[in-house]
Design an enzyme around this catalytic site. Structure first.
Site, PDB file in Angstrom:
ATOM      1  NE  ARG A 188      -9.094 -47.242  17.631  1.00 35.08           N
ATOM      2  CZ  ARG A 188     -10.200 -47.590  18.277  1.00 35.08           C
ATOM      3  NH1 ARG A 188     -11.360 -47.683  17.631  1.00 35.08           N
ATOM      4  NH2 ARG A 188     -10.164 -47.814  19.580  1.00 35.08           N
ATOM      5  CG  HIS A 219     -10.165 -46.578  27.082  1.00 32.26           C
ATOM      6  ND1 HIS A 219      -9.494 -46.215  25.942  1.00 32.26           N
ATOM      7  CD2 HIS A 219     -11.486 -46.384  26.822  1.00 32.26           C
ATOM      8  CE1 HIS A 219     -10.372 -45.824  25.015  1.00 32.26           C
ATOM      9  NE2 HIS A 219     -11.592 -45.928  25.525  1.00 32.26           N
ATOM     10  CG  HIS A 250     -15.424 -43.309  26.780  1.00 33.21           C
ATOM     11  ND1 HIS A 250     -15.758 -42.980  25.492  1.00 33.21           N
ATOM     12  CD2 HIS A 250     -14.447 -44.238  26.678  1.00 33.21           C
ATOM     13  CE1 HIS A 250     -15.036 -43.695  24.647  1.00 33.21           C
ATOM     14  NE2 HIS A 250     -14.231 -44.472  25.347  1.00 33.21           N
ATOM     15  CB  CYS A 290     -20.865 -39.436  18.231  1.00 34.61           C
ATOM     16  SG  CYS A 290     -21.783 -38.325  17.169  1.00 34.61           S
ATOM     17  CG  ASN A 305     -11.820 -41.709  23.974  1.00 29.03           C
ATOM     18  OD1 ASN A 305     -11.633 -42.759  24.556  1.00 29.03           O
ATOM     19  ND2 ASN A 305     -12.132 -41.636  22.686  1.00 29.03           N
TER      20      ASN A 305
END
Lengths: 313, 313
Positions: free
Chosen positions: B14, B212, B214, B245, B254
């Site tokens: 996703r 979570h 990045h 991107c 991520n």
């Protein structure tokens, strides 16, 4: 309470450029060093006194050092792997010249890696490093030692912590200015780094410690932070993450100075280095190399600044 | 003592694919999910129930979910941003179909980011997320909430920890299955993450927490480790570091699943995921995308294995 401070040792001019396919002209190296100092870097590994045929990128060591500005408060470091290299480093200081301010020697924590790299056993590499430190100090030159491959060996895999601690203890007897723990092949993880730093610190007492990490498996910045939390005094980093042929399939770049400064700035640890000036140096450097520099902070920019600063808290 | 265990939530199908310029065919997405499950991943964000014109990469959500294998022990997660999305997620379960096993809602910690992303204030985004959790639970569907931009906002810069803690407390009242703390723009550092996790944990009690992160400024893996040490139960990651991107100048990928598994494997934390199988999935995935996947572990390989394993300890 005063802010915690970490010294950054910029290794780009040596460890970084040594692995570039292109041999940079001496004046470009000097301009790189100038930009790094202007950004606030006070310790720089500027040259390697190894055989010029083995490392053609470093063949201009003497010429480079002779042309460096005699700037106070800055430390120029030269890598030496044997007595011949030490003699060359000492010669840069002959006749009252500034020359290099410190030499760095290397001992390797695994026999296979030591043999392939330097034709020595690990124990022999310790003996050579100890000899270099003693000889340099006898001539009034500061000397430090990097222990390589402390988190793992490309040929043997696991490296015992006890072995690294024992090497550090033997090196410390020579009273080096500093001992560095280097994850040369970028396999370490933070818990391992914390254990290494803690146990080496306990073994060597007041000798300052430095951490040297590679971003090969993306654990470099995590390891820098673990080392800082565990109490190292200094961290190696290279502009843009230069080093170890970062564009090869099995990349082994150093942690990027920009990324380390971002991490420490945002963590409330002082470095005295200006991130914007580093990012500008990265952009300048790109024009003199064949590939972009891998630093992610240089690409993404620093912490976002609100458009209207007057509105911000 | 049993090994600490962290659940990985694979968000590549996703969050990863949504940001790729190429829209992948449903059967390639399904093959990707199969490979990830074969590697040992048990939780996967497989689809987003948003308007297909807004996110064409996710337009096949229903078809994709309908074709997923009815595998026990695995959790399929669908992202929903409003009641309409929740209705679509619930519809995948109609008539006894397996459908999605959990929905994920999002609340955003800064007003500017919430406005630009979802046309809401931060408070409105909390209210919507709470409503989704309550409505899903009333229909027997598990629901969790991600708090976005908790480490910083691209427009406002700093985000107060107290604000995040307050949002988490309000969300926790709806009894979600889990609350995730997301450094959506990749500006966080480990000390900040440790503080956030600790303070949110203290505020929400037994609600499981997820991290979570990045890798935009190379702090992703350091933040994963800080979150694990601070006690989160699960970590989001995407195969190869897909997402946001990653090849744009201001990359926002991520953290790569391969890099997270390497970190946790080497740190003695169990994930149940096989690194070699992930690296093979990365190689397979590359053929279906326009650019290499940025995972450094996939490029460099895992921890070196001695050539002659019989000689190794």
């Amino acid at each position: 309470m005063p802010k915690r401070r970490i010294a950054l040792v910029e290794v780009g001019p040596r460890d970084g450029l040594q692995n570039q396919p292109r041999v940079l002209p001496t004046e470009i190296k000097r301009a790189m060093i100038d930009r790094l100092m202007a950004a606030g870097i006070e310790r720089l590994e500027v040259a390697s006194f190894v055989h010029p045929e083995r490392v053609p990128q470093m063949a201009d060591a003497e010429a480079l050092v002779a042309g460096l500005p005699d700037r106070p408060g800055v430390q120029y470091i030269g890598l030496v792997l044997n007595r011949r290299g030490l003699d060359r480093a000492l010669a840069t200081r002959a006749g009252g010249a500034r020359g290099v301010d410190q030499v760095g020697a290397v001992a390797i924590a695994s026999d296979s890696f030591a043999t392939k790299n330097q034709g020595q056993t690990a124990d022999e590499s310790v003996a050579v490093a100890v000899d270099i430190v003693r000889a340099a100090r006898a001539r009034g030159l500061s000397a430090q030692v990097t222990l390589s491959a402390v988190c793992g060996c490309p040929f043997e895999g696991r490296v015992d912590v006890a072995r690294v601690v024992d090497m550090a203890r033997r090196v410390a007897e020579a009273e080096p200015a500093e001992i560095a723990l280097a994850d040369t092949i970028g396999v370490g993880v933070p818990a391992q780094v914390a254990e290494l730093v803690g146990r080496v610190r306990a073994a060597v007492g007041p000798v300052p410690l430095r951490g040297h990490f590679h971003d090969t498996r993306n654990t470099g910045i995590a390891n820098v932070w673990a080392a800082v939390e565990a109490g190292v005094d200094a961290i190696d980093a290279s502009l843009g993450g230069l080093g170890g042929c970062p564009f090869a399939p099995r990349a082994t770049g150093n942690v990027a100075t920009e990324d380390v400064v971002y991490l420490l700035d945002r963590s409330g640890v002082a470095t005295g280095v200006d991130l914007d000036a580093l990012i500008a140096a990265n952009a300048w450097m790109r024009d003199h190399l064949d590939a972009p520099l891998p630093s992610r902070v240089a690409r993404a920019g620093g912490f976002p600044r609100p458009k209207n600063d007057a509105d911000a808290a």
